[in-house]
Design a protein around this motif. Structure first.
Motif: not given
Length: 180
Positions: A71, A75, A118-119, A121-125, A128, A153, A159
């Motif tokens: 991870e 990142r 995917e990132r 959608e899952t954690d608003l990276d 990404c 998103a 935020d």
């Protein structure tokens, strides 16, 4: 995926040290280790947005290694890919850093679109979000998918800074002028 790294040019002369830095980045057990490996690539393969000949190989290896990365490594690798996707090939160092192809870098970066999506959608990276945007701009076939991902998103983001990044990215994908 095999490259003659010693023959690839970069801002440090030879790119021979880049494979070890990329391996260290992708396998980093801590954030500090990942960051140290990141800086062994940034500043060598690219400098302040200026790309070198080695960037295409770096992109290919990073995208290929993302699924198995730690991870911490993932990142930092995503951030590095986002930096490269915002880079440029025209600069005064071209003779020293070899022939650079932004389009070739983007062809490699686009291969990672499912992971970036995917990132987001899952954690608003945020890296990404940038990568989804740049993939949608670089490959017309991904434009509609990029818009859909970013619209979802935007609905999920709370935020303010992330919402602004997503809204601006959607505007870019839709060809809307930003109100400056």
């Amino acid at each position: 995926m095999s490259y003659d790294w010693s023959a690839l040019r970069c801002f440090a002369g030879s790119a021979a040290g880049l494979p070890a830095a990329v391996r260290d980045l992708l396998s980093a057990a801590t954030g500090a280790t990942a960051e140290e490996a990141y800086w062994r690539i940034d500043g060598v393969a690219l400098v302040q947005g200026r790309l070198s000949e080695s960037c295409m190989a770096v992109c290919a290896v990073l995208v290929n290694g993302l699924p198995g990365a730690t991870e911490h490594g993932r990142r930092q690798a995503l951030d590095l890919l986002a930096q490269i996707s915002g880079g440029y090939e025209e600069h005064v160092d071209s003779a020293a850093v070899g022939p650079v192809s932004y389009a070739a870098c983007m062809r490699e970066i686009v291969r990672g679109f499912p992971l970036y999506r995917e990132r987001v959608e899952t954690d608003l990276d945020a890296s990404c979000v940038d990568l989804v945007l740049m993939c949608g701009l670089a490959d017309e076939r991904l434009r509609d998918a990029a818009v859909r991902v970013l619209e979802r998103a935007l609905d999920a983001a709370s935020d303010r800074d992330v919402r602004e990044l997503i809204a601006n990215s959607l505007g870019d994908l839709r060809g809307e002028a930003s109100g400056a």
